[in-house]
Design an enzyme around this catalytic site. Structure first.
Site, short mmCIF file in Angstrom:
data_model
loop_
_atom_site.label_atom_id
_atom_site.label_comp_id
_atom_site.label_asym_id
_atom_site.label_seq_id
_atom_site.Cartn_x
_atom_site.Cartn_y
_atom_site.Cartn_z
N THR A 182 0.43 -0.96 -0.15
CA THR A 182 -0.12 0.20 -0.14
C THR A 182 0.32 1.07 0.01
O THR A 182 2.07 1.58 0.33
CB THR A 182 -1.24 -0.22 1.02
OG1 THR A 182 -1.78 -1.08 0.69
CG2 THR A 182 -1.46 1.48 1.37
N ARG A 210 -14.15 -7.76 0.28
CA ARG A 210 -13.13 -6.80 1.36
C ARG A 210 -12.89 -5.46 1.20
O ARG A 210 -11.92 -4.46 0.37
CB ARG A 210 -12.26 -8.38 1.68
CG ARG A 210 -11.60 -7.92 2.29
CD ARG A 210 -10.30 -7.15 2.06
NE ARG A 210 -9.42 -6.62 3.68
CZ ARG A 210 -7.92 -6.30 3.40
NH1 ARG A 210 -7.67 -5.73 2.70
NH2 ARG A 210 -7.83 -6.05 4.13
N GLY A 212 -9.90 -2.86 3.08
CA GLY A 212 -9.31 -2.28 4.41
C GLY A 212 -9.23 -1.10 4.90
O GLY A 212 -10.65 -0.37 4.78
N ASP A 213 -8.68 -0.93 5.65
CA ASP A 213 -8.20 0.87 6.18
C ASP A 213 -8.39 1.55 5.53
O ASP A 213 -8.83 2.81 5.79
CB ASP A 213 -7.35 0.19 7.83
CG ASP A 213 -5.64 0.63 6.76
OD1 ASP A 213 -6.26 -0.79 6.52
OD2 ASP A 213 -4.82 0.52 7.16
N THR A 233 -0.80 2.21 6.82
CA THR A 233 0.03 0.76 6.60
C THR A 233 -0.33 -0.14 7.12
O THR A 233 0.48 -0.45 8.34
CB THR A 233 0.84 0.50 4.96
OG1 THR A 233 0.79 -0.77 5.03
CG2 THR A 233 2.68 0.85 5.97
N GLY A 234 -0.69 -1.65 6.79
CA GLY A 234 0.04 -2.82 7.33
C GLY A 234 -1.72 -4.18 7.72
O GLY A 234 -2.76 -3.53 6.24
N GLY A 236 -4.91 -3.96 7.67
CA GLY A 236 -6.22 -3.16 7.77
C GLY A 236 -6.95 -3.60 8.30
O GLY A 236 -7.65 -2.81 9.84
N1 ASP Z 1 -4.13 -1.82 5.03
C1 ASP Z 1 -3.80 -2.47 3.82
C2 ASP Z 1 -5.44 -3.53 3.94
O1 ASP Z 1 -5.79 -3.77 5.15
C3 ASP Z 1 -2.64 -3.63 3.35
C4 ASP Z 1 -1.33 -2.61 3.43
O2 ASP Z 1 -1.54 -1.79 4.21
O3 ASP Z 1 -0.45 -2.78 2.28
O4 ASP Z 1 -6.17 -2.90 3.05
#
Ligand code: ASP
Length: 318
Positions: A182, A210, A212-213, A233-234, A236
């Site tokens: 991301t 789905r 994410g955040d 990022t992480g 989500g």
């Molecule tokens: N946070 C993002 C998600 O969960 C993924 C990412 O940060 O790489 O979609």
């Protein structure tokens, strides 16, 4: 004098030097530098923080190495569905899109939602229809194809697993040297206004639409001039459950914490309790930046008129 600043990320996760080839490492660092240069140029010319974060993200979305725009991961159905959000701290304006397909730069579409619609968040076909109406650039499926993401997806497409594009469990081996992510940016402009933007392909093999955040205002993206601009990022789901980006803002607004302290509280104390692996970048209206993560690495970089200027990947540098 007002400090201008830009910070960017290209994803956080189990990013280890021993898993990286020198070429790949160079490619990532160059991608980050290009994005910093594009975003910072906007700030130097007196442009707004919102335009600066958008400019940085367009470069990262066009770069195959990052899981956003062109380099997005494959869903369970073998297509790319992208999410993006932008928020302007000056007036709390925000725009977001989720599950869009074939949009070359989802962050441009999010910006269009923010500036030229009566809404904040559009999804799926409706968001795509809006893109067409507004003349946002679309590309055919082939444009988004990358062999390594395809191979990554092929390994798990017949299972119920879905994978953070960075880390994890049984996928750890498989994912080696393909640590991705991301993308996000935060900026403070010459008028002391701040903005945040985040864009992603989400998680490999995701299904059921789905989300994410990243495109959720308050979870993965938030900006408010009186506190901070944050891009996360992480993994989500924990970021959503902890309303991570807004929580940093709340800690600053209601508890009087500084940017670094508030981000540290969320990333290193609160998120780990929910097994929330990842990180975030932040800026405040004085132009201070912070880049914090609880994972092994985070693709990242920062540039500021106080002389700060670096790109970095692993935990131990800068
Ligand atoms: N946070 C993002 C998600 O969960 C993924 C990412 O940060 O790489 O979609």
């Amino acid at each position: 004098m007002q400090k201008i600043s830009l910070a960017i990320h290209g994803g956080a996760g189990t990013i280890l030097k021993e898993d990286m080839t020198p070429e790949l490492e160079k490619g990532y660092l160059k991608g980050l530098e290009d994005a910093l240069a594009a975003g910072y140029a906007v700030l130097e010319e007196g442009g707004t923080s919102a335009n600066a974060v958008k400019a940085a993200l367009v470069i990262l979305e066009d770069n195959m190495l990052f899981n956003a725009g062109r380099g997005s991961v494959f869903t369970k159905k073998g297509v790319q569905e992208m999410d993006a959000a932008i928020m302007d701290g000056k007036d709390l304006a925000a725009g977001a899109v989720a599950g869009v397909r074939n949009v070359r730069n989802p962050i441009e579409l999010a910006m269009e939602v923010m500036r030229n619609s009566n809404h904040v968040f559009l999804s799926g076909k409706g968001a795509n229809d809006f893109a067409i109406k507004q003349g946002i650039k679309l590309e055919p499926d082939e444009f988004f194809f990358s062999q390594f993401r395809y191979d990554q997806w092929k390994q798990i497409r017949d299972s119920d697993n879905y994978s953070l594009d960075h880390t994890h469990q049984q996928l750890e081996e498989l994912m080696k040297d393909k640590k991705f992510g991301t993308v996000g940016a935060v900026a403070c402009d010459c008028n002391g206004h701040i903005a945040a933007a985040t864009s992603t392909g989400g998680m490999t093999n995701k299904k059921y639409g789905r989300i994410g955040d990243s495109p959720l205002i308050g979870a993965g993206t938030y900006a408010n001039d009186i506190t901070c601009a944050i891009s996360c990022t992480g993994h989500g789901e924990p970021f959503i459950r902890s309303v991570a980006a807004y929580d940093v803002s709340c800690l600053m607004e209601y508890k009087g914490m500084g940017l670094q302290e508030a981000m540290n509280e969320v990333v290193n104390i609160k998120l780990p309790k929910l097994e929330g692996e990842g990180g975030m970048i932040g800026v405040d209206a004085a132009g201070n930046v912070a880049l914090i993560f609880n994972s092994a690495g985070m693709y990242r970089g920062a540039r500021s008129s106080d002389g700060t200027n670096y790109v970095s990947i692993y935990k131990d540098n800068v």
